[in-house]
Scaffold this active site. Structure first.
Site, PDB file in Angstrom:
ATOM      1  N   LYS A  14     -18.172 -32.489 -27.078  1.00  0.00           N
ATOM      2  CA  LYS A  14     -19.561 -32.912 -26.968  1.00  0.00           C
ATOM      3  C   LYS A  14     -20.042 -33.315 -28.280  1.00  0.00           C
ATOM      4  O   LYS A  14     -20.583 -34.298 -28.742  1.00  0.00           O
ATOM      5  CB  LYS A  14     -20.313 -32.144 -26.016  1.00  0.00           C
ATOM      6  CG  LYS A  14     -20.126 -31.869 -24.644  1.00  0.00           C
ATOM      7  CD  LYS A  14     -21.140 -31.086 -24.106  1.00  0.00           C
ATOM      8  CE  LYS A  14     -21.108 -29.715 -24.074  1.00  0.00           C
ATOM      9  NZ  LYS A  14     -20.111 -28.817 -23.752  1.00  0.00           N
ATOM     10  N   ARG A  91     -27.691 -27.472 -18.658  1.00  0.00           N
ATOM     11  CA  ARG A  91     -26.479 -27.044 -18.123  1.00  0.00           C
ATOM     12  C   ARG A  91     -26.733 -26.139 -16.740  1.00  0.00           C
ATOM     13  O   ARG A  91     -25.685 -25.627 -16.155  1.00  0.00           O
ATOM     14  CB  ARG A  91     -26.060 -25.529 -19.114  1.00  0.00           C
ATOM     15  CG  ARG A  91     -25.214 -25.982 -20.075  1.00  0.00           C
ATOM     16  CD  ARG A  91     -24.840 -24.833 -20.941  1.00  0.00           C
ATOM     17  NE  ARG A  91     -23.524 -24.566 -21.755  1.00  0.00           N
ATOM     18  CZ  ARG A  91     -23.542 -25.038 -22.957  1.00  0.00           C
ATOM     19  NH1 ARG A  91     -24.690 -25.397 -23.781  1.00  0.00           N
ATOM     20  NH2 ARG A  91     -22.116 -24.920 -23.744  1.00  0.00           N
ATOM     21  N   ARG A 130     -10.254 -23.969 -32.271  1.00  0.00           N
ATOM     22  CA  ARG A 130     -11.459 -23.747 -33.089  1.00  0.00           C
ATOM     23  C   ARG A 130     -11.929 -22.540 -33.235  1.00  0.00           C
ATOM     24  O   ARG A 130     -12.599 -22.339 -34.659  1.00  0.00           O
ATOM     25  CB  ARG A 130     -12.553 -24.699 -32.043  1.00  0.00           C
ATOM     26  CG  ARG A 130     -13.884 -24.893 -32.708  1.00  0.00           C
ATOM     27  CD  ARG A 130     -14.926 -25.472 -31.761  1.00  0.00           C
ATOM     28  NE  ARG A 130     -15.147 -24.766 -30.645  1.00  0.00           N
ATOM     29  CZ  ARG A 130     -16.052 -25.368 -29.708  1.00  0.00           C
ATOM     30  NH1 ARG A 130     -16.499 -26.489 -29.863  1.00  0.00           N
ATOM     31  NH2 ARG A 130     -16.357 -24.522 -28.649  1.00  0.00           N
ATOM     32  N   ARG A 136     -15.730 -19.092 -34.883  1.00  0.00           N
ATOM     33  CA  ARG A 136     -16.838 -19.130 -34.101  1.00  0.00           C
ATOM     34  C   ARG A 136     -16.602 -18.008 -33.255  1.00  0.00           C
ATOM     35  O   ARG A 136     -15.757 -17.948 -32.333  1.00  0.00           O
ATOM     36  CB  ARG A 136     -16.913 -20.360 -33.400  1.00  0.00           C
ATOM     37  CG  ARG A 136     -18.169 -20.505 -32.330  1.00  0.00           C
ATOM     38  CD  ARG A 136     -18.368 -22.009 -31.896  1.00  0.00           C
ATOM     39  NE  ARG A 136     -18.732 -21.832 -30.564  1.00  0.00           N
ATOM     40  CZ  ARG A 136     -19.527 -22.965 -29.725  1.00  0.00           C
ATOM     41  NH1 ARG A 136     -19.360 -24.175 -30.259  1.00  0.00           N
ATOM     42  NH2 ARG A 136     -19.722 -23.026 -28.590  1.00  0.00           N
ATOM     43  N   ARG A 147     -16.709 -18.566 -20.135  1.00  0.00           N
ATOM     44  CA  ARG A 147     -17.493 -19.867 -20.364  1.00  0.00           C
ATOM     45  C   ARG A 147     -17.083 -20.940 -19.287  1.00  0.00           C
ATOM     46  O   ARG A 147     -17.761 -21.631 -18.816  1.00  0.00           O
ATOM     47  CB  ARG A 147     -17.410 -20.331 -21.840  1.00  0.00           C
ATOM     48  CG  ARG A 147     -18.104 -19.314 -22.847  1.00  0.00           C
ATOM     49  CD  ARG A 147     -17.873 -19.491 -24.173  1.00  0.00           C
ATOM     50  NE  ARG A 147     -18.282 -20.679 -24.711  1.00  0.00           N
ATOM     51  CZ  ARG A 147     -17.445 -21.242 -25.889  1.00  0.00           C
ATOM     52  NH1 ARG A 147     -16.409 -20.686 -26.388  1.00  0.00           N
ATOM     53  NH2 ARG A 147     -17.873 -22.435 -25.945  1.00  0.00           N
TER      54      ARG A 147
HETATM   55  P1  AMP Z   1     -22.559 -24.819 -27.008  1.00  0.00           P
HETATM   56  O1  AMP Z   1     -22.433 -24.845 -28.632  1.00  0.00           O
HETATM   57  O2  AMP Z   1     -23.203 -26.033 -26.251  1.00  0.00           O
HETATM   58  O3  AMP Z   1     -21.152 -24.483 -26.383  1.00  0.00           O
HETATM   59  O4  AMP Z   1     -23.359 -23.311 -26.539  1.00  0.00           O
HETATM   60  C1  AMP Z   1     -22.779 -22.177 -26.955  1.00  0.00           C
HETATM   61  C2  AMP Z   1     -23.631 -21.045 -26.008  1.00  0.00           C
HETATM   62  O5  AMP Z   1     -24.829 -21.048 -26.272  1.00  0.00           O
HETATM   63  C3  AMP Z   1     -23.279 -21.428 -24.649  1.00  0.00           C
HETATM   64  O6  AMP Z   1     -21.915 -20.900 -24.084  1.00  0.00           O
HETATM   65  C4  AMP Z   1     -24.528 -20.561 -24.014  1.00  0.00           C
HETATM   66  O7  AMP Z   1     -23.983 -19.281 -24.057  1.00  0.00           O
HETATM   67  C5  AMP Z   1     -25.578 -21.012 -25.038  1.00  0.00           C
HETATM   68  N1  AMP Z   1     -26.399 -22.188 -24.616  1.00  0.00           N
HETATM   69  C6  AMP Z   1     -26.435 -23.403 -25.076  1.00  0.00           C
HETATM   70  N2  AMP Z   1     -26.971 -24.354 -24.427  1.00  0.00           N
HETATM   71  C7  AMP Z   1     -27.701 -23.818 -23.334  1.00  0.00           C
HETATM   72  C8  AMP Z   1     -28.207 -23.919 -22.068  1.00  0.00           C
HETATM   73  N3  AMP Z   1     -28.726 -25.362 -22.033  1.00  0.00           N
HETATM   74  N4  AMP Z   1     -28.309 -22.983 -21.102  1.00  0.00           N
HETATM   75  C9  AMP Z   1     -28.034 -21.837 -21.267  1.00  0.00           C
HETATM   76  N5  AMP Z   1     -27.391 -21.444 -22.500  1.00  0.00           N
HETATM   77  C10 AMP Z   1     -26.932 -22.293 -23.198  1.00  0.00           C
END
Ligand code: AMP
Length: 194
Positions: A14, A91, A130, A136, A147
Site C-alpha cells: 500500500k 480497516r 522489511r 520496523r 496482523r
Molecule cells: P500500517 O502502517 O498501515 O500497516 O499500520 C500499522 C499499525 O497501525 C496497524 O497494524 C494497526 O495497529 C495501526 N493502525 C493503522 N491504521 C489503523 C486503522 N485505520 N485502524 C486501526 N489501527 C490502525
C-alpha cells in the site's frame, strides 16, 4: 477532486503504490500507520496508546482512529480539496461508514478503492524482509501472524462493503512494483473524476 482508498493486507504494498499514485495523480497522502508511528516517535499520549496495540499486532480502537483521521483532514484543508489517498484507513466497517460521513460533510466521497491482492505466504515473506531491512517493530513473525489474522477477520469484510457500492477494483499485487502500478493506473486513468 479524486479520493482513493488503497486497500490490502499488511505487506501488500500500500505504501509503495501510494507513492507511485501520488507521483502520477498528485493527491494528498494520509497513512494512518505513519501518523501513529510519528506519534510514537514523538512520545505523545496518543503514541503511547497506539504503541500498546501496534506492538501486539492489534487495531487501535475505532473511536481513537476516527479522531486521528478527522484531525488529519481538518489540519490540511487545502490539500484535502485536491483529493486524498487513504492508506491504512478504513480497516473496519465502522471506520468505512465514518469515512463516508466525514467526506459527505465535506461535499465529497470515496471515488474508488484499489485492492491489492497478495497471498499470505508472500505477505509473510515481504514483512519479515522489511523488518530485517528497516527494524520496523511490528514486522516480527509472531506480530505479523496476528496482523494477518486481524486483517482477515476485521478488515477483509470491507471488500464486500466496497464491492456492493461498485467501488472496489481488484489489482493483482504480486508482481514487481511497476507492473502492479501499471494495473492500478489502467483503472484510475479511466475513472470519472466528479
Ligand atoms: P500500517 O502502517 O498501515 O500497516 O499500520 C500499522 C499499525 O497501525 C496497524 O497494524 C494497526 O495497529 C495501526 N493502525 C493503522 N491504521 C489503523 C486503522 N485505520 N485502524 C486501526 N489501527 C490502525
Amino acid at each position: 477532486m479524486f479520493n482513493i482508498v488503497i486497500f490490502g493486507a499488511p505487506g501488500s504494498g500500500k505504501g509503495t503504490q501510494s507513492e507511485k499514485i501520488i507521483e502520477r495523480y498528485g493527491m494528498y497522502h494520509i497513512s494512518t500507520g505513519e501518523v501513529l508511528r510519528d506519534q510514537i516517535a514523538r512520545g505523545t499520549k496518543l503514541g503511547e496508546l497506539a504503541n500498546s496495540y501496534i506492538s501486539q499486532g492489534h487495531l487501535i480502537p475505532d473511536e481513537v482512529m476516527l479522531r486521528v483521521l478527522a484531525n488529519e483532514l481538518d489540519s490540511h484543508p487545502d490539500e484535502v480539496k485536491k483529493g486524498v489517498i487513504f492508506d491504512g484507513f478504513p480497516r473496519t466497517i465502522p471506520q468505512a461508514e465514518a469515512l463516508a460521513q466525514m467526506l459527505n460533510e465535506r461535499n465529497t466521497k470515496v471515488h474508488a478503492v484499489v485492492g491489492l491482492e497478495v497471498d499470505d505466504d508472500e505477505l509473510m515473506d515481504r514483512m519479515i524482509k522489511r523488518g530485517q531491512a528497516t527494524g520496523r517493530a511490528d514486522d516480527k513473525p509472531d506480530t505479523i501472524r496476528e496482523r494477518l489474522n486481524v486483517y482477515h477477520s476485521q478488515t477483509q469484510p470491507l471488500k464486500k462493503f466496497y464491492k456492493d457500492l461498485g467501488k472496489y477494483h481488484s489489482i493483482p499485487g504480486e508482481g514487481d512494483v511497476d507492473t502492479v502500478f501499471g494495473h492500478i493506473a489502467g483503472k484510475l486513468d479511466n475513472l470519472p473524476r466528479s
